[in-house]
Design a protein around this motif. Structure first.
Motif, short mmCIF file in Angstrom:
data_model
loop_
_atom_site.label_atom_id
_atom_site.label_comp_id
_atom_site.label_asym_id
_atom_site.label_seq_id
_atom_site.Cartn_x
_atom_site.Cartn_y
_atom_site.Cartn_z
N HIS A 141 14.23 -2.53 -9.53
CA HIS A 141 14.89 -3.50 -8.45
C HIS A 141 14.25 -4.75 -8.44
N ASP A 142 13.51 -5.05 -9.18
CA ASP A 142 12.75 -6.52 -9.38
C ASP A 142 11.90 -6.89 -8.07
N LEU A 143 11.55 -5.84 -7.44
CA LEU A 143 10.62 -6.33 -6.18
C LEU A 143 9.39 -7.18 -6.55
N GLN A 144 9.01 -8.14 -6.08
CA GLN A 144 7.48 -8.62 -6.42
C GLN A 144 6.55 -8.34 -5.52
N TYR A 145 5.34 -8.18 -6.03
CA TYR A 145 4.35 -7.95 -5.31
C TYR A 145 3.06 -8.61 -5.53
N SER A 146 2.55 -9.25 -4.64
CA SER A 146 1.11 -10.01 -4.87
C SER A 146 -0.03 -9.14 -5.33
N LYS A 147 -0.02 -7.87 -4.72
CA LYS A 147 -0.94 -6.97 -5.04
C LYS A 147 -0.37 -5.53 -4.86
N LEU A 148 -0.90 -4.54 -5.55
CA LEU A 148 -0.36 -3.08 -5.16
C LEU A 148 -1.37 -2.20 -5.04
N CYS A 149 -1.76 -1.47 -4.15
CA CYS A 149 -2.74 -0.42 -3.72
C CYS A 149 -2.03 0.86 -3.89
N LEU A 150 -2.49 1.71 -4.86
CA LEU A 150 -1.87 3.08 -4.85
C LEU A 150 -2.95 4.09 -4.74
N ILE A 151 -2.64 4.71 -3.59
CA ILE A 151 -3.48 6.07 -3.10
C ILE A 151 -3.08 7.24 -2.96
N ASP A 152 -3.76 8.14 -3.93
CA ASP A 152 -3.12 9.49 -4.26
C ASP A 152 -1.84 9.83 -4.49
N VAL A 153 -1.36 8.94 -5.44
CA VAL A 153 0.13 8.66 -5.63
C VAL A 153 0.65 9.75 -6.59
N VAL A 154 2.03 10.13 -6.31
CA VAL A 154 2.76 10.67 -7.40
C VAL A 154 3.39 9.60 -8.28
N ALA A 155 3.12 9.67 -9.43
CA ALA A 155 3.46 8.69 -10.47
C ALA A 155 3.60 9.20 -11.80
N VAL A 193 0.93 -1.19 -0.19
CA VAL A 193 0.11 0.04 -0.02
C VAL A 193 0.92 1.11 0.15
N ALA A 194 0.70 2.23 -0.86
CA ALA A 194 1.46 3.37 -1.14
C ALA A 194 0.88 4.71 -1.35
N HIS A 195 1.37 5.80 -0.88
CA HIS A 195 0.58 6.94 -0.81
C HIS A 195 1.66 7.92 -1.25
N ASP A 196 1.06 9.13 -2.00
CA ASP A 196 1.79 10.16 -2.39
C ASP A 196 3.18 9.69 -3.06
N HIS A 197 4.24 10.14 -2.80
CA HIS A 197 5.55 9.49 -3.54
C HIS A 197 5.99 8.38 -3.26
N GLY A 198 5.33 7.61 -2.27
CA GLY A 198 5.52 6.24 -1.97
C GLY A 198 4.88 5.52 -3.25
N VAL A 258 11.36 21.35 -2.17
CA VAL A 258 12.07 21.66 -3.52
C VAL A 258 12.16 20.24 -4.48
N GLY A 259 12.54 19.20 -3.85
CA GLY A 259 12.55 17.89 -4.49
C GLY A 259 11.27 17.63 -5.09
N ALA A 260 10.13 17.87 -4.43
CA ALA A 260 8.85 17.68 -5.20
C ALA A 260 8.81 18.52 -6.52
N ALA A 261 9.18 19.69 -6.42
CA ALA A 261 9.03 20.66 -7.37
C ALA A 261 9.74 20.09 -8.65
N ARG A 262 10.77 19.36 -8.38
CA ARG A 262 11.67 18.96 -9.57
C ARG A 262 11.48 17.29 -9.62
N ARG A 263 10.34 16.79 -9.10
CA ARG A 263 10.04 15.54 -9.28
C ARG A 263 9.96 14.87 -10.83
N ASP A 264 10.79 13.87 -10.99
CA ASP A 264 11.02 13.04 -12.16
C ASP A 264 10.75 11.66 -12.21
N VAL A 265 9.59 11.28 -13.07
CA VAL A 265 9.23 9.81 -13.21
C VAL A 265 9.71 9.31 -14.51
N SER A 266 10.73 9.95 -15.21
CA SER A 266 11.06 9.54 -16.60
C SER A 266 11.73 8.20 -16.61
#
Length: 315
Positions: A140-154, A124-129, A233-241
Motif C-alpha cells: 500500500h506504499d505506506l512510508q515509515y521513518s522507523k519500524l519496530c517489530l515486537i514478537d511479530v507474525v511475519a 511499532v507493531a506486535h504479533d500479526h500487527g 482459525v485465521g491464525a492457523a491459516r496465516r499466509d505471508v506469501s
C-alpha cells in the motif's frame, strides 16, 4: 503493571469492495511532535500499548486504534448483496485488515489537523500487527521513518507447523463455537481463554490485566466466542506469501528494530534472527529480552519501555 485505559474516542469509517468498517482510534500528544503509530495483533487490542503510548506521547504524536473485530472496533460488515467466501471471512493473509489500516494511515496523513507536515511516522507493531505493517509498506506504499517489530507474525516456522492449539480449533471450529459452552455460565469457555492468554506470558498476569485481555472474548456472549474462534482459525491459516519474497526491499528504506521475548513459547526467539535476515538487516537490529514471553509488554514493561524510548529517540 497498571491497567490504565485510554478511550478510543474517534471513529474512522471506510468501505472496501466487500465490507464497511467503523474503526475506533485516538491520538495523544502534540500534533507538532513526530508521529508514531502502534499496531496490535491477535487476540489483543490497542490496550496492550496504553502504558507505552502515555509515556511516548511526551515526545511524539501517538496514534492508537483497534483493528476490525478487536477491542472497541466492530467486525467489518459485508456490503448488501456481496457474497463473502470463507477465506475472506477469516482474512488469514490479513489483506482486509491491512487495507483498512492503510486507509486509516492515509486519512491521518492528509488531515492537516493531525500535523504530520510531510513527516513519515514511526511504527511499532506486535504479533500479526507486524505482517500488517509490512503489507502496508510493501503493498500500500505506506512510508515509515522507523519500524519496530515486537514478537511479530511475519515469517513461517522452519517446519511450516502452526501452533497446535490453532490447528485443533481450525479442525473443530463447530465444536468451539457451540453454544453449549454456556451451560456452565460461561466458566468453561472463560477458563479456556484464560489458559490461552496465560500461555502467551512468561510471568503470571495480574487479575486486572487478565480481565482486560479476556473481556472481549468472554463477556460478549456468543459473538465474543465466535470472534475468538474466527481469529484462531485465521491464525492457523496465516499466509505471508504475498509479501515474504519482498522483505529485502525494506533494507535501507527505514531504521528497523526487532525486539523479542527470550521465552516466547508462541514464536521462539530464534525467529528474530531469521526475520532480520529476511529483511536484509544484520542481527545488530535485534534485541532479545530475557524472562519475557509473547506478551513482552506485560512480562518486562520497564525493559521494553527503555528499548522503545531509545529506538524512538534515534534519528
Amino acid at each position: 503493571m497498571s491497567t490504565t485505559s485510554i478511550s478510543l474516542d474517534r471513529s474512522f469509517s471506510y468501505e472496501s469492495a466487500t465490507h464497511s468498517y467503523d474503526i475506533k482510534w485516538t491520538s495523544l500528544g502534540s500534533p507538532s511532535s513526530p508521529p508514531l503509530i502502534f499496531i496490535h495483533g491477535t487476540p489483543w487490542s490497542s490496550i496492550v500499548w496504553h502504558q507505552f503510548a502515555l509515556s511516548l506521547a511526551h515526545s511524539h504524536h501517538v496514534y492508537l486504534f483497534d483493528n476490525p473485530g478487536f477491542g472497541s472496533s466492530p467486525l467489518g460488515r459485508p456490503l448488501p448483496g456481496v457474497a463473502i467466501s470463507e477465506a475472506e471471512e477469516l482474512d488469514a493473509d490479513l489483506a482486509r485488515q491491512s487495507e483498512v489500516y492503510a486507509a486509516l494511515y492515509k486519512y491521518w496523513e492528509r488531515n492537516k489537523s493531525e500535523g504530520w507536515n510531510g513527516r513519515n511516522p514511526s511504527v511499532v507493531a506486535h504479533d500479526h500487527g507486524g505482517l500488517m505493517a509490512l503489507r502496508g509498506h510493501l503493498l500500500h506504499d505506506l512510508q515509515y521513518s522507523k519500524l519496530c517489530l515486537i514478537d511479530v507474525v511475519a515469517i513461517p516456522s522452519p517446519d511450516g507447523r502452526k501452533k497446535p492449539f490453532f490447528e485443533l480449533v481450525s479442525e473443530n471450529r463447530g465444536v468451539f463455537e457451540d453454544e453449549r459452552w454456556s451451560d456452565a455460565n460461561g466458566r468453561l469457555w472463560e477458563g479456556l481463554v484464560e489458559g490461552y492468554i496465560r500461555d502467551a506470558a512468561y510471568r503470571e498476569l495480574d487479575a486486572g490485566v487478565m480481565a482486560q485481555l479476556k473481556e472481549p472474548w468472554t463477556k460478549r456472549g456468543i459473538e465474543g466466542r465466535k470472534g475468538f474462534v474466527r481469529q484462531t482459525v485465521g491464525a492457523a491459516r496465516r499466509d505471508v506469501s504475498a509479501v515474504e519474497s519482498r522483505y529485502a526491499e525494506v533494507a535501507g528504506k527505514m531504521r528497523v528494530r526487532i525486539i523479542w521475548g527470550g521465552e516466547d513459547r508462541w514464536l521462539p526467539a530464534e525467529t528474530a534472527g531469521r526475520l532480520a535476515d529476511a529483511l536484509g538487516e544484520d542481527e545488530g537490529c535485534v534485541r532479545v529480552i530475557e524472562e519475557a514471553g509473547h506478551l513482552i509488554m506485560y512480562d518486562q514493561p520497564a525493559r521494553l519501555g527503555i528499548e522503545l524510548a531509545l529506538w524512538a529517540a534515534e534519528s
